[in-house]
Write a protein that holds these residues in place. Sequence first.
Motif, short mmCIF file in Angstrom:
data_model
loop_
_atom_site.label_atom_id
_atom_site.label_comp_id
_atom_site.label_asym_id
_atom_site.label_seq_id
_atom_site.Cartn_x
_atom_site.Cartn_y
_atom_site.Cartn_z
N GLN A 90 -24.33 13.14 55.54
CA GLN A 90 -23.82 11.77 55.58
C GLN A 90 -22.38 11.66 55.08
O GLN A 90 -21.72 10.66 55.33
CB GLN A 90 -24.74 10.82 54.80
N ILE B 28 -17.30 2.95 40.13
CA ILE B 28 -16.49 3.59 41.18
C ILE B 28 -15.33 2.73 41.64
O ILE B 28 -14.64 3.07 42.61
CB ILE B 28 -17.35 3.94 42.41
N GLY C 248 -22.24 12.90 59.61
CA GLY C 248 -23.55 12.36 59.99
C GLY C 248 -23.59 10.86 59.73
O GLY C 248 -22.88 10.37 58.86
N CYS C 249 -24.38 10.13 60.51
CA CYS C 249 -24.49 8.68 60.38
C CYS C 249 -23.12 8.01 60.49
O CYS C 249 -22.87 6.99 59.86
CB CYS C 249 -25.14 8.26 59.07
N PHE C 250 -22.23 8.60 61.23
CA PHE C 250 -20.84 8.13 61.26
C PHE C 250 -20.32 7.93 62.69
O PHE C 250 -19.58 6.99 62.96
CB PHE C 250 -19.96 9.14 60.53
N PHE D 91 -9.59 8.33 47.31
CA PHE D 91 -9.76 9.59 48.03
C PHE D 91 -8.43 10.00 48.64
O PHE D 91 -7.68 9.16 49.13
CB PHE D 91 -10.80 9.43 49.16
N THR E 246 -15.53 7.25 52.15
CA THR E 246 -15.61 5.84 51.80
C THR E 246 -16.94 5.24 52.24
O THR E 246 -17.54 4.44 51.52
CB THR E 246 -14.43 5.06 52.43
N GLU E 247 -17.41 5.61 53.43
CA GLU E 247 -18.72 5.10 53.85
C GLU E 247 -19.82 5.59 52.90
O GLU E 247 -20.73 4.86 52.54
CB GLU E 247 -19.05 5.54 55.29
N GLN E 248 -19.72 6.85 52.49
CA GLN E 248 -20.81 7.41 51.70
C GLN E 248 -20.78 6.96 50.24
O GLN E 248 -21.82 6.84 49.62
CB GLN E 248 -20.82 8.94 51.80
N LEU F 191 -20.26 4.10 49.14
CA LEU F 191 -20.90 2.80 49.02
C LEU F 191 -22.34 2.79 49.53
O LEU F 191 -23.03 1.78 49.48
CB LEU F 191 -20.07 1.73 49.74
N TYR F 192 -22.79 3.95 49.99
CA TYR F 192 -24.15 4.04 50.51
C TYR F 192 -25.16 3.82 49.38
O TYR F 192 -25.11 4.48 48.35
CB TYR F 192 -24.37 5.42 51.16
N GLU F 193 -26.05 2.88 49.57
CA GLU F 193 -27.08 2.55 48.58
C GLU F 193 -26.50 2.18 47.23
O GLU F 193 -27.09 2.41 46.18
CB GLU F 193 -28.13 3.67 48.48
N MET F 194 -25.30 1.61 47.26
CA MET F 194 -24.62 1.16 46.04
C MET F 194 -24.74 -0.37 46.01
O MET F 194 -24.59 -1.02 47.04
CB MET F 194 -23.15 1.57 46.14
N MET G 6 -12.40 8.46 55.48
CA MET G 6 -13.33 7.51 56.09
C MET G 6 -14.79 7.88 55.81
O MET G 6 -15.60 7.02 55.48
CB MET G 6 -13.09 7.42 57.60
N THR G 7 -15.13 9.15 55.98
CA THR G 7 -16.54 9.52 55.76
C THR G 7 -16.90 9.37 54.27
O THR G 7 -18.00 8.94 53.94
CB THR G 7 -16.84 10.96 56.22
#
Lengths: 450, 106
Positions: free
Chosen positions: A214, A287, A218-220, A292, A265-267, A269-272, A262-263
Amino acid sequence: MAIHKSTIRVGTGAGFSDDRIEPAVDLAERGKLDYLVFECLAERTIARENLTRLKDPERGYTPYLVERFQAVLPACVKNGVRIVTNMGAANPLGAARAVRREAKALGIADLPVAVVTGDDVADIVRNNPQLPLMENGAPVESLLPRMASANVYLGADVIREGLATGAPVVMTGRVSDPSLFLGTMLHGLGWRYDDYAKLAVGTLAGHLMECAAQVTGGCFIDPGKKDCDDPVNIGFPYADVTADGSLTLGKLDDSGGRLDVMTCTEQILYEMHDPTSYITPDCILDITGVDFKQESKNRVIATGAKARPRTPTYKVVVGYHDGYIGEGEVGYAGPNALARAKLAEKIVRERLQKRGFTYPEIRVDYIGMSSLHGMGTGRTEPYEVRLRIAARSPDRKAALAVGFEVRTLHVNGPSGGGGGSNGIREVLAVKSILIPRHMVKTAVTVEGTL
Amino acid sequence: MNTGTVKVYDLGHARAGDKGNTSNISVTAYDDRAWKILCAQLTPKRVLKAFAGIAKGPVTRYELPKLKALNFVIENALGGGVTVSLAQDMHGKSLSFLMLDIELDG
């Protein structure tokens, strides 16, 4: 006396229980890793594995345990890569023994495995029925007759303890995902468990890496908008962490996927939820100051993580039996497809009612139209519609009836209904409680000879 | 007439995560101009309106200016929670694209 390194490299071997096998092998073979961490436990996995263990006391660990170790052990042993994993699920000791059997079959006569226990707190929860559920404040007492598991999320200290034994493999049950990674840094870099500046770095690293691909593409991917190289062979991430607390994420150069700002930054915040307060057993991570920076292709530097002292409690996930879900599906296509699907729904609902079944909740999806984002407004009718009806019930018979009544449409229903399917599943639900740390007693033992 | 509408899809990228019955969806702006539009217009109220058929709310928005990202925490959004939901997408993974489908003023 332990010798600490100035830099360690930690790789991710799996981001969930059913993850791909070969990216971990690739990292073990040519990643120059010190540690490879496999995170394989979803919230309710332990509840399910406790049921497996009741049937077979040898089992109760993650289903792909043997396949994963078979694939990575040769390279890990050859290259001195130590493995940390929560694949032990409901039976870390049984998992350790299974790993040792597999090692033997591969020609490694005696592979020592450190086993972490103490996360199973079912007895403590039973003896403290007054503890309030985090979800609604009600005492946990009402769940006790249906309880299937109760496990605390342990912290990085038990991983450090496991690694300190010198065993090449550390096997655990429930340990918080980022802690699996942070523990390798406590051990390998000699970080103190009260040095919160360092705990922030290690927790951030763990959070970014715990879901494996991820963070590496992945998931991106959104074709034409956000693409990546070789999406068939996405590589898993590693982190280079220094003793003074610098963190660089990377992936192997000729693996697929991408690792960039980008990857990441998405991760991050995942489940945050609140980004100032990500609570783990080790610290409270903030955080909001994280930045990054792309160091080179496939390498990103992360700075600015902060942390506050850990809370005085452990979080416990209580798994419990919560009845059944029954469901059925059938598809319609061409002219008037939606109207035929809607009539089928009406028939099923009325037949269930006529047979005396009632349900606390029934859900109807028109797949291809409303199953993911709801009906919305002004949506055009699709060429094909797949009707799905699902309902929950404490009564197995009532749940079974849902699929049965969809199935009988095969010959009794509206015209042109095809591709039916139906099923039932037992629901293992989870709720959470907090317990004081002093109630939890952990232990590390070693299977095999060091 | 205003200057036209723009979808969140054209301003940023998104990812959805789950915890119990709560969905969190991040939206990261592609550039400074997009970040300003998102901050001004992609309010919790606007998000709850788009998720009306799915989530009861409340919706909380957290801002991360260093990352040019907004993090939306949408409560009562996952059919009771991942382990008990009757939905096929019990994790709400697809909800990031419901967020990206929201129209704002350009």
